[in-house]
Enzyme design. Structure first.
Site, PDB file in Angstrom:
ATOM      1  N   HIS A 363      55.504 -79.380  -9.885  1.00  0.00           N
ATOM      2  CA  HIS A 363      55.001 -79.112 -11.182  1.00  0.00           C
ATOM      3  C   HIS A 363      55.923 -78.955 -12.205  1.00  0.00           C
ATOM      4  CE1 HIS A 363      50.743 -78.176 -10.227  1.00  0.00           C
ATOM      5  NE2 HIS A 363      51.345 -77.486  -8.949  1.00  0.00           N
ATOM      6  N   LYS A 554      50.343 -71.921 -26.231  1.00  0.00           N
ATOM      7  CA  LYS A 554      50.982 -72.159 -24.940  1.00  0.00           C
ATOM      8  C   LYS A 554      52.260 -71.181 -24.703  1.00  0.00           C
ATOM      9  CE  LYS A 554      52.106 -76.498 -26.068  1.00  0.00           C
ATOM     10  NZ  LYS A 554      51.879 -77.672 -25.233  1.00  0.00           N
ATOM     11  N   ARG A 555      52.797 -71.026 -23.223  1.00  0.00           N
ATOM     12  CA  ARG A 555      53.668 -70.247 -23.185  1.00  0.00           C
ATOM     13  C   ARG A 555      55.025 -70.668 -24.312  1.00  0.00           C
ATOM     14  NH1 ARG A 555      53.805 -66.562 -18.733  1.00  0.00           N
ATOM     15  NH2 ARG A 555      55.855 -66.306 -19.372  1.00  0.00           N
ATOM     16  N   LYS A 560      59.071 -76.598 -25.157  1.00  0.00           N
ATOM     17  CA  LYS A 560      57.920 -76.971 -26.010  1.00  0.00           C
ATOM     18  C   LYS A 560      57.964 -77.065 -27.262  1.00  0.00           C
ATOM     19  CE  LYS A 560      55.519 -74.530 -22.221  1.00  0.00           C
ATOM     20  NZ  LYS A 560      54.599 -75.571 -21.352  1.00  0.00           N
ATOM     21  N   THR A 662      48.095 -79.309 -19.980  1.00  0.00           N
ATOM     22  CA  THR A 662      46.656 -79.243 -19.733  1.00  0.00           C
ATOM     23  C   THR A 662      46.073 -78.819 -21.136  1.00  0.00           C
ATOM     24  OG1 THR A 662      47.155 -77.485 -18.632  1.00  0.00           O
ATOM     25  CG2 THR A 662      46.688 -79.184 -17.108  1.00  0.00           C
ATOM     26  N   LYS A 666      42.456 -79.983 -23.340  1.00  0.00           N
ATOM     27  CA  LYS A 666      41.504 -78.906 -23.579  1.00  0.00           C
ATOM     28  C   LYS A 666      41.096 -79.174 -25.196  1.00  0.00           C
ATOM     29  CE  LYS A 666      43.089 -75.756 -20.349  1.00  0.00           C
ATOM     30  NZ  LYS A 666      43.932 -74.473 -19.970  1.00  0.00           N
TER      31      LYS A 666
HETATM   32  O1  DL6 Z   1      50.729 -78.890 -13.326  1.00  0.00           O
HETATM   33  C1  DL6 Z   1      50.346 -77.652 -14.174  1.00  0.00           C
HETATM   34  C2  DL6 Z   1      51.374 -77.551 -15.315  1.00  0.00           C
HETATM   35  C3  DL6 Z   1      51.678 -78.437 -16.153  1.00  0.00           C
HETATM   36  O2  DL6 Z   1      50.739 -78.956 -16.904  1.00  0.00           O
HETATM   37  C4  DL6 Z   1      52.788 -78.206 -17.007  1.00  0.00           C
HETATM   38  O3  DL6 Z   1      53.253 -79.293 -17.638  1.00  0.00           O
HETATM   39  C5  DL6 Z   1      54.166 -77.676 -16.335  1.00  0.00           C
HETATM   40  O4  DL6 Z   1      54.977 -76.972 -17.063  1.00  0.00           O
HETATM   41  C6  DL6 Z   1      53.621 -76.473 -15.217  1.00  0.00           C
HETATM   42  N1  DL6 Z   1      54.640 -76.192 -14.280  1.00  0.00           N
HETATM   43  C7  DL6 Z   1      54.977 -74.869 -14.111  1.00  0.00           C
HETATM   44  C8  DL6 Z   1      56.298 -74.802 -13.217  1.00  0.00           C
HETATM   45  N2  DL6 Z   1      56.207 -73.737 -12.676  1.00  0.00           N
HETATM   46  N3  DL6 Z   1      56.734 -73.548 -11.493  1.00  0.00           N
HETATM   47  N4  DL6 Z   1      57.559 -73.546 -10.437  1.00  0.00           N
HETATM   48  O5  DL6 Z   1      54.434 -73.921 -14.516  1.00  0.00           O
HETATM   49  O6  DL6 Z   1      52.747 -77.051 -14.298  1.00  0.00           O
END
Ligand code: DL6
Length: 822
Positions: A363, A554-555, A560, A662, A666
């Site tokens: 991820h 988002k976080r 970002k 994601t 949405k």
């Molecule tokens: O795949 C789900 C999500 C992606 O949509 C984000 O772009 C990506 O930043 C996130 N990845 C994490 C990495 N964590 N760890 N290890 O949260 O996954």
């Protein structure tokens, strides 16, 4: 009425009312005059739960009877969000329940608001797991989700004086009506100690692990109902407890305090979720959590096999186990240990079964997120697993030598042990070697994995690699969050699109229909009015629902680039100040998101957003033309009204950094237009909705790489761009911090000297693109058409499509329909 309906299963309004009042009495022990809103919520939750249980028990019976092949989704995070509303949608009883509550003089919305959300995840990765569980159940795929029942999930965020303050998330305080404990299926998990050799019955050497401590894992099950099917799968989360027998009697006889202490220590294991997104923490407790839930899950699967009288040689035929990132990667060594040491299997068959069992999803490409554990920690906690990993590594590197000859550089890069700077176990390498499939989460991400982070593995076994682009569930993210849009779409094309999102394409014919556009606009406006009320209530800021709602939720992370968005806000502010009569498109900039508590720069970015907001929002020269708002405590519950209210979705990460994203999906599904870079699934969204319906700007991944190579000098952009210089100088000079020049200095210095995420290079293209957005928004018909086309063309991004791909390419599982027993 439906006189013959059972009170536990019936779905007529009268039956629901009777069942609800019965639960209020017999579960909550209240009569209406004394009942609180929370009592009513609980009574309703139990009423819905009864209807779930009917499906859940039938589903379990059919899976057991048929010995169905099952997906086991292993994830340290499941960010489920509130269950009640989603269960009402999936049961198809939202309207009946709403009517029942109204007839009892209660407001369903208020009751829904009483649910504490299980925030057992950080962000995208945990929420993806939740969307996937919804799709797996909706597609009738036998599934067990395995994870950790954290007593405290992701912290609640308060904003005090513009700063983030973290508060413990006590989500279990008032009880959890959605889970059922299954103490009869508890398992023991060992930690520490040493290993020794012994001979088995056939006189062959085996290894025995003598642990230092043992912890009990207690499973807590939550039913996961599919949309308008009878399938109800299980989310099985493990809680750590002290065993009664181990240290208590043998070691602590007469030592009551010592024994209680042991209990406290054991239970600490599942106390709290680590709040880091995209950075790993080399903490012992974190490794203990990972091993704990993985061992519980695999032991549970072995129990299921034994109960169904299946030979362990068929493990990979019974279970397809998916590793959600490397957090559960220790499963590779644990399954080997269980097969070798506890079930007396030989290495070769055990290894074949193991590789056929696992799939690994990566991820992130961010190096700081790649998990590695020091050998010191690893060997003290999991001595037997380290032995197994050495053996896996030895055999693997032999194969590498066989294929590529003695290329020591390559061998060092592929080794499961990192020996560059201290010694570490590399969890991504363990996951790659132990799995038969490895996937990224967007086309670009999978390509970059193969070209960079996992290049050596790609060269060694290219056939293992694949891409599965992420998706989100339209049930929660359209039907539940945006009921008005749902009704409009359904009134035009029927409701098949909810299960087959490709079908929303059929609203394209209405994209230029004035009547449809009028309704589309009206719904967006009502959704914006709703968010305006929320913002006023939570922040005291009054915003204009007719302004352009420009949203980034988002976080908070440097990659970002929330601070790029803020540079745009400052630029707009300066433009208005310079020309007080400027006829600009009025905007409301909305931010929300949590920062990891130890991520100093991210917290400073939150402070900056709030500081800019304070100056902008109270400036009489600005009026309604610009507002900046930070909505505190972003979580699933608070996010649901946000996506439907957006005009513009900010997806502005540095190219190559956001694996997928994601939230971008949405937003677009709910008719927001995207301003974004060529990163993650932005690329695929743009391809789907059409380049003319997407606001693209910025460096590409190749540009970023090339610019780095030729020497990136962020300060040059600043010097040469008066608007940019003015904005940065204001931040530095204390314009937004009551004259305090030191406050934002770390951020300013970072941007001017290093700018690791290249905001300076992307600033002007971003500002220009935002200008295009503002222009386009003034052309109402054009904007509405673009908005409708975005929703219409987002079919690919349903998690149903993603799960179908996992089922076909990786898991090789088939649907198992469930009929309700008469
Ligand atoms: O795949 C789900 C999500 C992606 O949509 C984000 O772009 C990506 O930043 C996130 N990845 C994490 C990495 N964590 N760890 N290890 O949260 O996954």
């Amino acid at each position: 009425g439906m006189q013959c309906e059972d009170d536990r299963t019936g779905i007529g309004v009268e039956t629901l009312k009777r069942a609800f009042l019965d639960n209020l009495f017999y579960v909550q022990g209240k009569f209406p005059a004394l009942a609180t809103k929370h009592d009513y919520y609980m009574a309703l939750a139990y009423t819905v739960r009864d209807r779930l249980l009917q499906r859940w028990v039938n589903t379990a019976a059919i899976y057991t009877q048929q010995g169905s092949r099952t997906v086991a989704y292993l994830s340290a995070e499941f960010l489920m969000g509130p269950h009640l509303g989603n269960n009402l949608i999936n049961l198809g009883i939202y309207n009946q329940v709403q009517q029942a509550m109204t007839e009892l003089k209660l407001d369903l919305k208020e009751l829904l608001a009483k649910e504490e959300e299980p925030g057992l995840g950080n962000g995208g990765l945990g929420r993806l797991a939740a969307c996937y569980l919804d799709s797996l159940a909706s597609l009738e795929i036998p599934t067990l989700g395995y994870g950790i029942r954290y007593e405290f999930g992701i912290f609640d965020q308060l904003i005090r004086n513009g700063w983030q303050v973290e508060k413990t998330d006590k989500w279990l305080r008032y009880g959890n009506p959605w889970e059922i404990a299954r103490p009869e299926w508890a398992v023991s998990v060992k930690f520490g100690g040493r290993t020794e050799a012994h001979k088995n019955a056939q006189g062959r050497y085996r290894v025995r692990w003598i642990p230092h401590k043992v912890v009990l894992g207690i499973p807590y099950d939550t039913p996961i109902l599919g949309y308008k099917v009878n399938t109800a799968n299980t989310l099985r989360l493990w809680k750590a407890e002290a065993p009664e027998s181990f240290d208590f009697e043998a070691f602590n006889r007469g030592n009551y305090y010592g024994a209680v202490d042991q209990k406290v220590t054991s239970e600490n294991l599942t106390k709290v979720l680590y709040p880091n997104d995209e950075t790993y923490e080399g903490k012992q407790l974190r490794l203990e959590q990972q091993y704990f839930f993985v061992s519980c899950a695999l032991q549970d699967m072995l129990r299921i096999m034994l109960r169904q009288k299946l030979p362990l040689e068929q493990f990979h035929e019974k279970f397809a186990v998916q590793l959600n990132d490397t957090h559960p990667a220790i499963a590779v060594a644990e399954l080997m240990r269980l097969l070798l040491d506890e079930h007396d299997m030989d290495w070769e068959p055990a290894w074949e079964i193991t590789q056929k069992t696992f799939g690994y999803t990566n991820h992130t490409l961010l190096p700081e997120a790649l998990e590695k554990w020091s050998l010191k920690l690893f060997s003290s906690l999991l001595p037997r697993h380290l032995e197994i990993i050495y053996e896996i590594n030895w055999r693997f590197l032999e194969q590498v030598r066989h294929k590529f000859g003695t290329d020591e550089g390559r061998i060092g890069r592929l080794s499961l042990i990192d020996e560059n700077d201290g010694k570490f176990v590399r969890m991504a390498h363990l996951a790659c070697v132990g799995s038969h499939k490895i996937n990224g989460v967007a086309a670009l991400h999978s390509e970059l994995l193969q070209k960079t982070t996992l290049l050596d593995f790609y060269e060694f076994f290219p056939e293992k690699f694949t891409n599965i682009t992420n998706g989100v569930t339209p049930r929660r993210w359209i039907v539940l969050s945006n009921p008005k849009l749902t009704n409009l779409i359904t009134s035009c094309i029927g409701d098949n699109w909810i299960k087959h999102l490709e079908d929303v394409q059929r609203i394209e014919t209405y994209a230029e229909d004035p009547g449809f556009q009028q309704e589309w606009q009206q719904i967006k406006r009502e959704n914006k009015v709703n968010v305006a009320e929320i913002l006023l209530d939570r922040t005291g800021v009054k915003v204009d629902p007719d302004s352009l709602f420009d949203i980034q939720v988002k976080r908070i992370h440097q990659y970002k680039r929330q601070h790029l968005n803020i540079l745009h806000a400052i630029t707009l502010y300066n433009q208005i100040k310079q020309n007080p009569n400027l006829d600009i498109t009025p905007r409301t900039l909305i931010f929300a998101g949590k920062a990891a508590p130890g991520y100093y720069i991210a917290k400073l970015i939150i402070k900056l957003i709030n500081s800019v907001a304070e100056v902008v929002n109270k400036d009489p020269d600005i009026g309604d033309r610009l507002k900046v708002v930070f909505l505190p405590d972003y979580n699933v519950k608070n996010s649901q009204p946000i996506y439907p209210a957006a005009d513009l979705s900010e997806q502005i990460s540095t190219a190559g950094k956001e694996a997928s994203g994601t939230g971008n999906m949405k937003f677009a599904m709910n008719g927001a237009l995207t301003i974004g870079t060529l990163d993650g699934t932005n690329i695929e969204i743009r391809n789907a909705v059409g380049a003319e319906n997407f606001f693209l700007f910025g460096l590409t991944t190749e540009d970023v790489g090339a610019l780095r190579l030729t020497g990136y000098r962020p300060r040059e952009y600043y010097k040469e761009n008066p608007q940019l210089k003015q904005a940065i100088d204001q931040i530095a000079s204390g314009y937004f911090s009551h004259g305090d020049r030191s406050l934002f200095k770390p951020l300013v210095d970072l941007l001017l000297d290093k700018d690791p995420f290249m905001l300076m290079a992307d600033y002007q293209p971003y500002i220009d693109c935002q200008q295009q957005v503002s222009q386009t928004y003034r052309d109402r018909d054009r904007w509405l058409q673009m908005s409708i086309l975005n929703t219409a063309r987002m079919g690919k991004f349903s998690s149903d499509r993603a799960i179908r791909e996992y089922c076909q390419q990786i898991w090789k599982v088939q649907p198992v329909p469930v009929q309700l027993a008469a």
